[in-house]
Design a protein around this motif. Structure first.
Motif, PDB file in Angstrom:
ATOM      1  N   MET A 302       0.828  -1.206   0.000  1.00  0.00           N
ATOM      2  CA  MET A 302       0.000   0.000   0.000  1.00  0.00           C
ATOM      3  C   MET A 302       0.869   1.265   0.000  1.00  0.00           C
ATOM      4  O   MET A 302       0.567   2.240  -0.694  1.00  0.00           O
ATOM      5  N   VAL A 424      -5.786  -1.292   3.643  1.00  0.00           N
ATOM      6  CA  VAL A 424      -6.366  -0.472   2.579  1.00  0.00           C
ATOM      7  C   VAL A 424      -6.945   0.830   3.131  1.00  0.00           C
ATOM      8  O   VAL A 424      -6.810   1.897   2.508  1.00  0.00           O
ATOM      9  N   ALA A 427      -4.564   3.674   3.569  1.00  0.00           N
ATOM     10  CA  ALA A 427      -4.041   4.035   2.246  1.00  0.00           C
ATOM     11  C   ALA A 427      -4.993   5.010   1.556  1.00  0.00           C
ATOM     12  O   ALA A 427      -4.557   5.980   0.923  1.00  0.00           O
TER      13      ALA A 427
END
Length: 483
Positions: A302, A424, A427
């Motif tokens: 990421m 995620v 990110a």
């Protein structure tokens, strides 16, 4: 997993990570230096010949290295027999390359390639001399010693290559780099490992190891051909500029990927092989392994994706910015490849080398079909197709492993989902927030990376991720030892 085995696994992964990251980082930096001292033609000459060296090297090993590690109690006769087999075959293949070198040079219409291949091919013999030494240490899980030898050899050999390039040796500096690294590596293995071959050669050892090693041999050849064909397709169907973007993006993402991938492949195979008779224990070890890999690799991937633009600007200058999506897609593909390789290690550890070969043959065929279909799109479409194929590889391997150790894909994905979610989420936050401020690229890399890491650590603690507590406890122990 007993504490001693767990400690060996952790230590092995750490040392492999140190070796691979150190080697990859040093090679990457040195390539930047060599690129300023040498011409693209110099690198092209070596690149044309590496396919012959790579496939010949796979033939020399013949899968026996993996067979020795997979076998629970290999004998001194087994090791000695494989040593003499590898050595004899390396001489035969080197002689073949030596005699066919003029023909290969004529095919490429570059006469200099003949002399280069005759000298460069010596690496086959050097590798054959040290292969068993390395396998003995891997079997003993002595990854600290392996890391020190390999890393120091790479640093020494690459330094010699840079020195030769500075002196104006041209393409021969790259040959010197390869050979000096191999020679130093070989001498170090024989100096710091006490194993010595017996004066014995047993055909029964060869035939016994071939039951496992033959399929590993074909699988190794298959993989090397697959990735060389991919480069050939890109070079044939797209422009040299796009091939350059792809090549450099691949080298950049290989630095962190090799750090993780090597630790996973080199360490988990002997670990899994040592507990192959206890399926419940193997399942538990594999579950912990993929969760630990995910906890480290998911956030690393990421970070690379969100800092791609400023990172490439700093390392390659703005003229390389078109390679950003190449790099981001290859980073995702690299993550999936590492997970796939971890699964195949479980299959190999159970002695099912035929299963690995059939699985990879089917998956590689599907992958090539997807890539061929993707060719009609642009380069980004091709790389999306390639990334999709790596995802299918991972699903196929996880389904097969699930049947072998009673740990199906749903259970595996369930163990990884929370880590994927907390990787995620920050990110997205960091990527969106970065659009509101403009700073110098180097500071952008630092700020985005640190902001992401802080959020990832916070989410790991809030969601009580076991791997977070585990790594924190190990870090505290290391700090106490060295302070």
């Amino acid at each position: 997993m007993p504490e001693s085995l767990k400690q060996k696994a952790i230590s092995g992964m750490i040392w492999n990570a140190v070796e691979r990251f150190g080697s990859s980082f040093f090679l990457f930096v040195s390539n930047l230096v060599l690129a300023r001292l040498l011409s693209p033609d110099d690198f092209g000459c070596i690149g044309m010949l590496l396919v012959f060296i790579s496939i010949s090297d796979a033939i020399v090993d013949g899968g026996f290295g993996s067979a020795l590690i997979q076998k629970k109690n290999p004998t001194a006769t087994d090791y000695s027999t494989v040593f003499y087999w590898n050595l004899g075959l390396s001489f035969v293949l080197y002689a073949t390359l030596f005699l066919t070198a003029p023909l290969i040079a004529d095919f490429y219409e570059i006469p200099l390639l003949s002399d280069i291949l005759k000298i460069q091919g010596i690496i086959l013999v050097i590798n054959a001399v040290m292969q068993v030494q390395q396998n003995v240490l891997r079997k003993k899980l002595a990854f600290g010693r392996i890391a020190k030898i390999n890393l120091s050899s790479v640093i020494f050999g690459t330094s010699v290559g840079i020195l030769f390039a500075y002196w104006g040796a041209g393409v021969w500096s790259l040959v010197a780099k390869l050979l000096v690294t191999g020679i130093v590596q070989c001498l170090a293995y024989w100096r710091y490992n006490r194993w010595r071959p017996l004066w014995v050669f047993d055909w029964q050892s060869i035939t016994g190891l071939l039951n496992f090693g033959s399929f590993m041999f074909f699988n190794s050849i298959l993989n090397r051909l697959y990735y060389n064909v991919l480069s050939l397709i890109i070079g044939k169907c797209f422009s040299p500029m796009e091939l350059g973007y792809y090549t450099q993006a691949g080298k950049l993402q290989d630095v962190p990927r090799n750090c993780i991938s090597s630790a996973v492949i080199n360490v988990t195979f002997p670990i899994f092989s040592g507990i192959q008779d206890d399926i419940a224990r193997l399942k538990n070890a594999f579950s912990k392994c993929i969760r630990s890999i995910a906890f480290v690799y998911f956030p690393m991937a990421m970070i690379l994706i969100i800092v791609a633009r400023p990172l490439i600007t700093v390392l390659f200058t703005s003229k390389w910015l078109p390679m950003i999506p190449y790099f981001q897609l290859l980073t995702v593909a690299g993550l999936l490849t590492t997970l796939f390789e971890t699964h195949t290690n479980v299959i190999k550890s159970l002695g099912k080398s035929k299963g690995v070969f059939i699985l990879e043959f089917v998956l590689r065929t599907i992958g090539l079909i997807i890539i061929v279909i993707s060719i009609k799109f642009d380069m980004i479409g091709l790389l999306i197709g390639y990334t999709l194929s790596q995802f299918l590889f991972y699903i196929g391997a996880s389904m097969y492993v699930g049947k072998l150790i009673h740990y199906d894909f749903r259970a595996q994905f369930g163990d990884l989902f929370l880590t994927l979610f907390i990787a995620v989420l920050p990110a997205i936050f960091v990527y969106l927030a970065s659009s509101f401020f403009i700073v110098a690229p180097v500071w952008q890399v630092i700020i985005q990376a640190f902001a992401y890491i802080a959020m990832y650590v916070l989410f790991s603690k809030l969601f009580k991720i076991k791997e977070f507590d585990f790594y924190c406890s190990k870090l505290k122990v290391l700090i106490k030892q060295y302070l």
